[in-house]
Design a protein around this motif. Sequence first.
Motif, short mmCIF file in Angstrom:
data_model
loop_
_atom_site.label_atom_id
_atom_site.label_comp_id
_atom_site.label_asym_id
_atom_site.label_seq_id
_atom_site.Cartn_x
_atom_site.Cartn_y
_atom_site.Cartn_z
N GLU A 114 -37.21 39.06 25.52
CA GLU A 114 -36.00 38.67 24.79
C GLU A 114 -34.76 38.84 25.66
N LEU A 115 -34.66 40.00 26.32
CA LEU A 115 -33.51 40.26 27.19
C LEU A 115 -33.47 39.28 28.36
N ALA A 116 -34.66 39.01 28.94
CA ALA A 116 -34.71 38.10 30.08
C ALA A 116 -34.28 36.70 29.68
N LEU A 117 -34.71 36.24 28.49
CA LEU A 117 -34.33 34.91 28.02
C LEU A 117 -32.85 34.83 27.71
N ARG A 118 -32.28 35.91 27.15
CA ARG A 118 -30.85 35.89 26.86
C ARG A 118 -30.02 35.76 28.14
N VAL A 119 -30.55 36.32 29.24
CA VAL A 119 -29.84 36.23 30.52
C VAL A 119 -30.11 34.89 31.20
N ALA A 120 -31.40 34.52 31.27
CA ALA A 120 -31.79 33.32 32.01
C ALA A 120 -31.53 32.03 31.24
N SER A 121 -31.66 32.09 29.91
CA SER A 121 -31.49 30.89 29.09
C SER A 121 -30.70 31.22 27.84
N PRO A 122 -29.40 31.48 28.00
CA PRO A 122 -28.59 31.86 26.83
C PRO A 122 -28.49 30.72 25.83
N SER A 123 -28.19 31.06 24.58
CA SER A 123 -28.03 30.05 23.54
C SER A 123 -26.77 29.22 23.82
N PRO A 124 -26.68 28.02 23.26
CA PRO A 124 -25.51 27.18 23.51
C PRO A 124 -24.20 27.87 23.15
N GLU A 125 -24.21 28.68 22.08
CA GLU A 125 -22.99 29.35 21.64
C GLU A 125 -22.42 30.28 22.71
N VAL A 126 -23.32 30.94 23.44
CA VAL A 126 -22.88 31.87 24.50
C VAL A 126 -22.14 31.11 25.59
N GLY A 127 -22.72 29.98 26.02
CA GLY A 127 -22.07 29.19 27.06
C GLY A 127 -20.75 28.61 26.61
N VAL A 128 -20.69 28.15 25.36
CA VAL A 128 -19.45 27.58 24.82
C VAL A 128 -18.35 28.63 24.77
N LEU A 129 -18.67 29.83 24.26
CA LEU A 129 -17.67 30.89 24.16
C LEU A 129 -17.18 31.31 25.54
N SER A 130 -18.09 31.36 26.50
CA SER A 130 -17.70 31.75 27.85
C SER A 130 -16.75 30.72 28.46
N LEU A 131 -17.08 29.44 28.33
CA LEU A 131 -16.24 28.39 28.90
C LEU A 131 -14.90 28.32 28.17
N THR A 132 -14.92 28.46 26.85
CA THR A 132 -13.68 28.48 26.08
C THR A 132 -12.76 29.59 26.56
N SER A 133 -13.32 30.77 26.76
CA SER A 133 -12.54 31.91 27.22
C SER A 133 -11.95 31.64 28.61
N GLN A 134 -12.73 31.03 29.49
CA GLN A 134 -12.23 30.72 30.83
C GLN A 134 -11.05 29.77 30.78
N ILE A 135 -11.17 28.73 29.98
CA ILE A 135 -10.10 27.73 29.89
C ILE A 135 -8.84 28.34 29.27
N GLN A 136 -9.01 29.13 28.21
CA GLN A 136 -7.85 29.77 27.58
C GLN A 136 -7.17 30.75 28.54
N ASN A 137 -7.96 31.52 29.28
CA ASN A 137 -7.37 32.46 30.24
C ASN A 137 -6.62 31.73 31.35
N LYS A 138 -7.11 30.55 31.71
CA LYS A 138 -6.46 29.76 32.76
C LYS A 138 -5.14 29.17 32.28
N LEU A 139 -5.10 28.71 31.03
CA LEU A 139 -3.95 27.96 30.54
C LEU A 139 -2.93 28.79 29.77
N ASN A 140 -3.41 29.73 28.97
CA ASN A 140 -2.53 30.38 28.01
C ASN A 140 -1.74 31.53 28.61
#
Length: 383
Positions: free
Chosen positions: A39-65
């Motif tokens: 379970e831990l390996a899959l969360r790291v190697a193949s995270p759920s779509p929500e994890v990737g979305v939240l990470s990218l959202t945070s990156q864009i907000q930190n860059k712009l805001n």
Amino acid sequence: MRQTIATDRGKEQPSSHYRMSVRITAVLLSSVLFIGSLELALRVASPSPEVGVLSLTSQIQNKLNAAEEKRADLPMYLPRQGGECVRQDNSKLHWNSRFGFKSKTLDKSCARKLFGSAKVKVVMFGGSTMAGVGSVNYLTSLDYYAFGPHEDIVSINLAEPGARLSNSLARFMDEVTDLKPDVALFLDGFNEFYSIRQGGRPGDDAHWTVGVGRRVETPIMSLLDRALNQSRLAQITLIATGIFPSARYVPKQVDLALVDEDVNYYLRARESAEVLCAHYQVKCLFILQPISVLEEAPTGSTEVIVRENERYFPYDREIFSRGYTQIRKVRGDRYLDASQLLENMPDAYVDVVHLSKVGNAALGRFFYYAVKAVLDRSAPREH
């Protein structure tokens, strides 16, 4: 005391029952450790779509805001944008029997007082994009970009994540007509096709498709569904394969004829809304919202968003392109197309449909000039 047996040599040895218990315990512990590690390996190697979305959202907000635009202690709406008239509660699922998902409660007496204080009164409807998902506070909200600089305009935002035009229309009838707004803005498009995107039926409410329907019809299956969706291993082995019939299962293929049915649902809802708007003398504008998957040549963060989304929703471009093309064919003065507003605009999105401060600023200006234009057309002329 440990059970033992005597041998002919006079020594005590564990019984076969005890040895079996030890073996079973060891197997269970090994299985738990193996599954936990997997379970831990899959969360790291193949995270759920929500994890990737939240990470990218945070990156864009930190860059712009700027620092102030990241402050969670600031309100989402100022008083002139209905901040004192709308109470929002996202702590649990609230359901209204007439218009579905309801996170916002409108104080009608407050709204009447607010509307009595201004020259122009606007009510805003739509899904999560209009509701401000992607903004931390009012400083980067659609409401503030559209009407914040204009003190003669007050607005109330009743948009709800997942809402279709039919949901908004029901709320418009239930809560807004007696407030007598000058203009109602309806921002729609994405949620009109959300149900079939998730394997649901045309015309179904988005929340109904991804969980509410199962809560009502088969509550035990709903509990199991939610439990399995907490595990990445279960998501991959049971849900993504279709072994377990999850409400969050994304189909491997989509019948595009279902898109046509959803277009018809939308057009009928819009026709009904126009009749009501005319009856109550509200100038209603129906705006087709931008979606990143329809960008012709996405660049930068938008290209990353589109590429990541395609991994999980490979048919999005076909679904939305077909639906939007048909909606555009029906023309009218009150039908406004903002779907290509953000074309080639860097960092306009934080995910496939929600907007950054850049996107909200552009769409907010679009709202302001749309409201100004419709009011100017209806203003009495001196002869």
